[in-house]
Design an enzyme around this catalytic site. Structure first.
Site, PDB file in Angstrom:
ATOM      1  N   LYS A  64       0.661  -1.147   0.080  1.00  0.00           N
ATOM      2  CA  LYS A  64      -0.094  -0.086  -0.181  1.00  0.00           C
ATOM      3  C   LYS A  64       0.690   1.258   0.014  1.00  0.00           C
ATOM      4  O   LYS A  64       1.878   1.407   0.750  1.00  0.00           O
ATOM      5  CB  LYS A  64      -0.945  -0.068   1.438  1.00  0.00           C
ATOM      6  N   GLY A  66      10.976  -5.897   6.560  1.00  0.00           N
ATOM      7  CA  GLY A  66      10.597  -7.304   6.687  1.00  0.00           C
ATOM      8  C   GLY A  66      10.695  -8.275   5.313  1.00  0.00           C
ATOM      9  O   GLY A  66      11.302  -9.117   5.150  1.00  0.00           O
ATOM     10  N   GLY A  80      10.871  -0.889  10.795  1.00  0.00           N
ATOM     11  CA  GLY A  80      10.457   0.483  11.424  1.00  0.00           C
ATOM     12  C   GLY A  80      11.380   1.485  11.336  1.00  0.00           C
ATOM     13  O   GLY A  80      11.082   2.647  10.662  1.00  0.00           O
TER      14      GLY A  80
HETATM   15  P1  AMP Z   1       4.218  -4.331   2.656  1.00  0.00           P
HETATM   16  O1  AMP Z   1       4.214  -4.874   3.618  1.00  0.00           O
HETATM   17  O2  AMP Z   1       3.759  -3.040   2.263  1.00  0.00           O
HETATM   18  O3  AMP Z   1       6.013  -4.097   2.112  1.00  0.00           O
HETATM   19  O4  AMP Z   1       3.734  -5.360   1.363  1.00  0.00           O
HETATM   20  C1  AMP Z   1       4.483  -6.761   1.292  1.00  0.00           C
HETATM   21  C2  AMP Z   1       3.368  -7.482   0.517  1.00  0.00           C
HETATM   22  O5  AMP Z   1       2.999  -6.829  -0.595  1.00  0.00           O
HETATM   23  C3  AMP Z   1       3.925  -8.817   0.031  1.00  0.00           C
HETATM   24  O6  AMP Z   1       3.336  -9.768   1.022  1.00  0.00           O
HETATM   25  C4  AMP Z   1       3.518  -8.955  -1.259  1.00  0.00           C
HETATM   26  O7  AMP Z   1       3.102 -10.126  -1.617  1.00  0.00           O
HETATM   27  C5  AMP Z   1       2.353  -7.870  -1.459  1.00  0.00           C
HETATM   28  N1  AMP Z   1       2.101  -7.300  -2.776  1.00  0.00           N
HETATM   29  C6  AMP Z   1       3.368  -7.284  -3.715  1.00  0.00           C
HETATM   30  N2  AMP Z   1       2.825  -6.806  -4.910  1.00  0.00           N
HETATM   31  C7  AMP Z   1       1.536  -6.658  -4.845  1.00  0.00           C
HETATM   32  C8  AMP Z   1       0.418  -6.426  -5.686  1.00  0.00           C
HETATM   33  N3  AMP Z   1       0.645  -6.147  -7.078  1.00  0.00           N
HETATM   34  N4  AMP Z   1      -0.876  -6.553  -5.250  1.00  0.00           N
HETATM   35  C9  AMP Z   1      -1.108  -7.181  -3.865  1.00  0.00           C
HETATM   36  N5  AMP Z   1      -0.049  -7.243  -3.008  1.00  0.00           N
HETATM   37  C10 AMP Z   1       1.143  -7.266  -3.403  1.00  0.00           C
END
Ligand code: AMP
Length: 395
Positions: free
Chosen positions: A196, A349, A372
């Site tokens: 996000k 992470g 973080g």
């Molecule tokens: P974050 O914790 O915000 O770094 O998000 C990491 C997560 O984002 C991982 O588990 C990925 O599987 C997910 N992710 C990466 N690309 C996408 C995408 N296009 N749509 C949904 N989730 C995603």
């Protein structure tokens, strides 16, 4: 150089040192499940032992309820692991706050039980910090992973200890981050992926002022695509942040910096383990499509950008790398960073999980131990426990 007192400039012989490490490791069936953080903390402990200090060690583990002992959050498994790694007795001290002086035998270690069992720890209670400070001659802050939190064991103790300095692990982190962001070899390219925009908005806004190129990946790329009026089907995105994404892109273009456009993607009907992956040009994306990785042409271009970089900062996967059919983008980007001559720094992470999965640990210049704390540094914030060390040095 970070403007803090460094352990390497202090004589610790015969001194009572209190090291704040980050020994917050996963525990499974009473044993340490991943030793990574313990291993990263060892050089500082060994340095103090070898230089004749009386060594006390403290850390948090998990999120116990303050004022209440709970065996599942005890540092006992950590004590056992440390004892084995250091080949010296590690005494786990209960109720250590009640001690006026903790006796440590030469060459041995007193590990103070989980700091978060103490009431006031996470509120940065000053009296608690003073009690900790009274136990030592020198406080050594070495827990980069918790450096973004002002707690009694990371902040108040540093305020009141006779001497407060940064340990080598913290020093290395700060030096690597400063090298990447304050004095980078150009061009500086940042890759921000993950689910996000909202969780990394501050990071993106701060990087937009600094970087020569900003690569958005994962769900974040989808929001930027939408901001460029590209179709994204039913992909994960945050429409309420379109305006922010547009402003951020405009700011980058005004500075002559680039945000590469997505040309092709990998889609599926749903985000599920067995979903069938299909490559598509962006103009072929349909309403039922879910974008789960970037496509080959786009990744080729991003790899070229990475190849030309002088410095690379990486946080967040490019696609849903947990499933093989959507992992190619993250894998190729990870390998491109590993093969580049740039100074590269990665943290967070999921980024560490991807680095491990694609076996590129050895070829990233610096892998941050802080999730973080790494993000807050990228946001341009001064980490509270670093701020107090700076204050102590200059007062
Ligand atoms: P974050 O914790 O915000 O770094 O998000 C990491 C997560 O984002 C991982 O588990 C990925 O599987 C997910 N992710 C990466 N690309 C996408 C995408 N296009 N749509 C949904 N989730 C995603």
């Amino acid at each position: 150089m970070p403007d803090v007192l460094s352990l390497s400039s202090i004589d610790v012989k015969g001194k009572r040192v209190l090291i704040r490490s980050d020994l917050n490791v996963p525990i499974k069936d009473g044993s340490v499940a991943s030793e990574q953080r313990i291993i990263a903390s060892l050089p500082t402990i060994e340095y103090c032992l070898q230089n004749g200090a009386e060594v006390m060690l403290m850390s948090h583990l998990g999120r116990p309820k303050a004022g209440q002992y709970a065996a599942e959050f005890s540092l006992l498994p950590v004590a056992k692991c440390l004892q084995q790694k250091l080949n010296t007795p590690v005494h786990l001290m209960q109720n250590w706050l009640e001690e006026e002086k903790i006796n440590v035998n030469k060459g041995e270690i007193a590990l103070l039980e989980n700091v978060r069992f103490n009431v006031g720890e996470t509120d940065n209670d000053e009296i608690l910090g003073r009690k900790m400070a009274n136990l030592c001659d020198i406080f050594i802050m070495d827990a980069f992973g918790t450096a973004h939190r002002a707690h009694s064991s990371t902040y108040a103790v540093a305020k009141y200890a006779p001497l407060a300095c940064a340990g080598p692990l913290l020093m290395n982190e700060l030096e690597a981050l400063e090298k990447a962001l304050s004095t980078p070899k150009k061009p500086l390219i940042a890759l921000v992926g993950g689910a996000k925009v909202s969780t990394k908005l501050e990071v993106l806004l701060s990087l937009a002022d600094k970087v020569d190129g900003l690569i958005a990946g994962g769900g974040i790329a989808n929001t930027f695509m939408l901001a460029n009026n590209l179709p994204i089907g039913k992909s994960l995105c945050e429409p309420e942040l379109i305006d922010t994404a547009q402003k951020l892109s405009a700011k980058m273009h005004d500075r002559g910096a680039t945000i590469p456009l997505v040309e092709d993607v990998v889609v599926a009907d749903s985000l599920t383990e067995n979903a069938k992956a299909t490559e598509k040009e962006v103009n072929q994306i349909q309403e039922h499509d879910c974008i789960l990785d970037l496509g080959k042409k786009t990744i080729d271009k991003l790899c070229e950008l990475i190849h030309q970089a002088g410095t690379i900062v990486w946080n967040g996967p490019i696609g849903v790398f947990e499933y093989p059919q959507f992992a190619k983008g993250t894998e190729r980007i990870a390998k491109a960073i590993a093969n580049s001559n740039a100074f590269s720094i990665a943290g967070g992470g999921d980024t560490l999980a991807a680095i491990e999965k694609f076996g590129v640990q050895q070829d990233i210049s610096y892998i941050s131990t802080g999730g973080g704390a790494f993000l807050e540094f990228l946001e341009g914030k001064t980490l509270p426990s670093v701020a107090i060390l700076q204050e102590r040095k200059n007062s």
